[in-house]
Design a protein around this motif. Structure first.
Motif, PDB file in Angstrom:
ATOM      1  N   ARG A  46       0.825  -1.289  -0.097  1.00 29.81           N
ATOM      2  CA  ARG A  46      -0.108   0.048  -0.018  1.00 29.81           C
ATOM      3  C   ARG A  46       0.904   1.292  -0.171  1.00 29.81           C
ATOM      4  N   ARG A  47       2.132   1.234   0.194  1.00 26.71           N
ATOM      5  CA  ARG A  47       2.989   2.375   0.368  1.00 26.71           C
ATOM      6  C   ARG A  47       3.655   2.409  -1.132  1.00 26.71           C
ATOM      7  N   GLU A  48       3.297   1.570  -2.101  1.00 27.48           N
ATOM      8  CA  GLU A  48       3.991   1.845  -3.386  1.00 27.48           C
ATOM      9  C   GLU A  48       3.209   2.870  -4.091  1.00 27.48           C
ATOM     10  N   ARG A  49       4.025   3.412  -5.250  1.00 31.40           N
ATOM     11  CA  ARG A  49       3.444   4.355  -6.153  1.00 31.40           C
ATOM     12  C   ARG A  49       2.464   3.396  -6.975  1.00 31.40           C
ATOM     13  N   ASP A  50       1.336   4.129  -7.645  1.00 34.50           N
ATOM     14  CA  ASP A  50       0.480   3.563  -8.397  1.00 34.50           C
ATOM     15  C   ASP A  50       1.019   3.323  -9.726  1.00 34.50           C
ATOM     16  N   LEU A  51       0.367   2.184 -10.345  1.00 34.48           N
ATOM     17  CA  LEU A  51       1.196   1.496 -11.547  1.00 34.48           C
ATOM     18  C   LEU A  51       0.014   2.065 -12.637  1.00 34.48           C
ATOM     19  N   GLY A 299      12.912  -4.364   5.851  1.00 37.32           N
ATOM     20  CA  GLY A 299      11.780  -3.964   5.328  1.00 37.32           C
ATOM     21  C   GLY A 299      11.609  -3.676   3.798  1.00 37.32           C
ATOM     22  N   ASP A 300      10.571  -4.390   3.404  1.00 35.63           N
ATOM     23  CA  ASP A 300      10.114  -4.314   2.134  1.00 35.63           C
ATOM     24  C   ASP A 300       8.984  -3.264   2.111  1.00 35.63           C
ATOM     25  N   ASP A 301       7.765  -3.949   2.338  1.00 37.86           N
ATOM     26  CA  ASP A 301       6.608  -3.004   2.330  1.00 37.86           C
ATOM     27  C   ASP A 301       6.730  -1.847   3.368  1.00 37.86           C
ATOM     28  N   LEU A 302       7.466  -2.193   4.361  1.00 39.50           N
ATOM     29  CA  LEU A 302       7.443  -0.927   5.409  1.00 39.50           C
ATOM     30  C   LEU A 302       8.166   0.189   4.908  1.00 39.50           C
ATOM     31  N   PHE A 303       9.213   0.041   4.045  1.00 33.82           N
ATOM     32  CA  PHE A 303      10.044   1.205   3.339  1.00 33.82           C
ATOM     33  C   PHE A 303       9.650   1.526   2.215  1.00 33.82           C
ATOM     34  N   ALA A 304       9.299   0.714   1.257  1.00 33.99           N
ATOM     35  CA  ALA A 304       8.555   0.780  -0.121  1.00 33.99           C
ATOM     36  C   ALA A 304       9.820   1.548  -1.145  1.00 33.99           C
ATOM     37  N   THR A 305      11.017   1.271  -0.805  1.00 30.75           N
ATOM     38  CA  THR A 305      12.185   1.929  -1.477  1.00 30.75           C
ATOM     39  C   THR A 305      11.898   3.559  -1.537  1.00 30.75           C
ATOM     40  N   ASN A 306      11.517   4.059  -0.509  1.00 34.19           N
ATOM     41  CA  ASN A 306      11.361   5.544  -0.308  1.00 34.19           C
ATOM     42  C   ASN A 306      11.951   6.118   0.587  1.00 34.19           C
ATOM     43  N   VAL A 307      12.691   6.985   0.332  1.00 37.01           N
ATOM     44  CA  VAL A 307      13.936   7.801   1.421  1.00 37.01           C
ATOM     45  C   VAL A 307      13.063   8.349   2.252  1.00 37.01           C
ATOM     46  N   ILE A 318      16.932  -2.879   4.168  1.00 36.40           N
ATOM     47  CA  ILE A 318      16.122  -2.593   3.231  1.00 36.40           C
ATOM     48  C   ILE A 318      16.036  -3.388   2.086  1.00 36.40           C
ATOM     49  N   LEU A 319      14.909  -3.528   1.417  1.00 38.72           N
ATOM     50  CA  LEU A 319      14.650  -4.111   0.357  1.00 38.72           C
ATOM     51  C   LEU A 319      14.481  -2.913  -0.613  1.00 38.72           C
ATOM     52  N   LEU A 320      15.231  -3.093  -1.922  1.00 39.88           N
ATOM     53  CA  LEU A 320      15.110  -2.053  -2.912  1.00 39.88           C
ATOM     54  C   LEU A 320      14.398  -2.671  -4.236  1.00 39.88           C
ATOM     55  N   LYS A 321      13.304  -2.225  -4.536  1.00 36.15           N
ATOM     56  CA  LYS A 321      12.534  -2.434  -5.726  1.00 36.15           C
ATOM     57  C   LYS A 321      12.250  -1.369  -6.479  1.00 36.15           C
TER      58      LYS A 321
END
Length: 400
Positions: A46-51, A299-307, A318-321
């Motif tokens: 839910r913290r990811e950018r929309d596609l 953390g994957d969904d926790l951080f959502a690759t967002n600084v 941190i997982l980087l996607k």
């Protein structure tokens, strides 16, 4: 300032699950060409950018967003990758463009400029980062569950070979995976393979499957050289009232924390991903404090690759996607910020992959400790392993 952009093309292609993903081509005025493709998740966090809502296969030249992008980009120059990626940032003119379009174009622009400079993609990424490059160790999916199918709640049960060379890591991964595959197949336990090439079995017992992995490692004489990992993917276990479903049990945060602590005590985990939902902050903090220094709480969904989401007190890795944040610059910002806080880096695949192997170049460029590719089956996974083998010519694995 880089060469002006001559043209872009964005198209819908097939991903590894037979679904739709987006790919972009970009050409500079001097003829330098780049491409990029964006993988997709089965269910994004839910913290990811929309596609983008991908439509029919083929060119998207009639899509209103692409028409606007092409008009804006044609003939335009940018001072840097960061200036180009800023088009898709929160303050940029194309912020509403899906993360997959943004990432495909970001990768294509990066590759085009790499070719213009006579560099590989990896070397171009190194030039954009302050981090020391190096080979990661692979995280190899053995058993799958959760949203990927099967009967276990956890999403992935994995191994991490920790040799000095990526070649040896991959050879060991093939050996362990093959031995387990032969064992569980002979027992009639295998029902298929997940999107990330983990085996889907008839077992609903997490401990039974962890024991199979641990016992195989021991029997092959690889204890200490191969470690255990898991992806809980707890966001997808949440019931909406603060509780989680694990197997046939409903647990509150404290009960799930106790369940995790027992597993950490009983198994020598090297990697433990997404043990709680992203809003269960105090549970994250407590488990990270509890885990031994040898266990990465990631953390994957926790951080959502967002600084903006990074908090080193919540996890040690941190997982980087790339498609979570949508640009190379955004991904590098998260990697740099996490590393400055002393966190471990892991670059990760998505469930619905493409032939693009940029994640391997990224992992080496930022000196990631780990790279999560999936099981050593199917072309979309093997392509990433093969790219790591190519990139290993001149790079050694970091110490475990």
């Amino acid at each position: 300032m880089t060469q002006p952009i001559d043209s872009i093309t964005v198209r819908t292609i097939l991903n590894s699950q037979g679904g739709r993903s987006l790919e972009a081509n970009l050409r500079l005025k001097d003829g330098s060409f780049g491409y990029g493709a964006a993988a997709r998740a089965i269910i994004p966090g839910r913290r990811e950018r929309d596609l983008t809502d991908s439509g029919r296969l083929g060119s998207m030249k009639d899509d209103a967003n692409i028409i606007e992008l092409e008009s804006y980009l044609k003939g335009r120059s940018f001072d840097s990758q960061r200036e180009f990626d800023a088009l898709f940032s929160e303050d940029g003119p194309f912020v509403k463009v899906g993360a997959d379009i943004a990432l495909a174009l970001s990768l294509a622009y990066c590759r085009a400029n790499a070719r213009a400079a006579g560099r590989s993609l990896k070397d171009q990424l190194v030039s954009l980062s302050d981090l020391e490059s190096g080979m990661p160790h692979p995280i190899v999916n053995i058993f799958s569950g959760g949203e990927h199918g099967g009967y276990i709640s956890y999403q992935q049960l994995m191994i991490i070979p920790l040799h000095d060379r990526i070649h040896d890591d991959v050879e060991t991964a093939l050996q362990v995976y093959g031995e387990i595959e032969k064992d569980v197949t002979s027992r009639g336990m295998v029902e298929g393979y997940s999107a990330s090439s983990g085996m889907l079995t008839t077992s609903s017992d997490l401990r039974e499957l962890f024991d199979i992995i641990a016992n195989t490692i021991e029997c092959l004489g690889l204890s200490g050289q191969v470690q255990l990992g898991t992806d809980v993917a707890a966001e997808h276990l949440e019931q909406g009232d603060g509780s989680y479903r694990v197997g046939n049990k409903i647990m509150d945060s404290d009960e799930l924390a106790a369940f995790h602590r027992q597993l950490l005590d009983d198994y020598n985990f090297y990697f433990y991903e997404d043990p709680f939902g992203p809003d269960d902050i105090e549970s994250w903090r407590a488990l990270t404090e509890y885990a031994s220094s040898k266990t990465m709480i990631v953390g994957d969904d926790l951080f959502a690759t967002n600084v903006k989401n990074i908090d080193p007190g919540l996890a040690s890795g941190i997982l980087l996607k790339m498609n979570q944040v949508g640009t190379i610059s955004g991904t590098l910002d998260a990697a740099i910020a996490a590393r400055k806080e002393g966190m471990r880096l892991c670059v990760s695949h998505r469930s619905k992959e493409t032939e693009d192997t940029a994640m391997a170049d990224l992992a080496v460029a930022v000196g990631a400790d780990l790279i999560k590719v999936g099981g050593p089956r199917r072309g979309d996974r093997i392509a990433k392993y093969n790219q790591l083998i190519r990139l290993a010519e001149g790079n050694e694995c970091p110490p475990a």
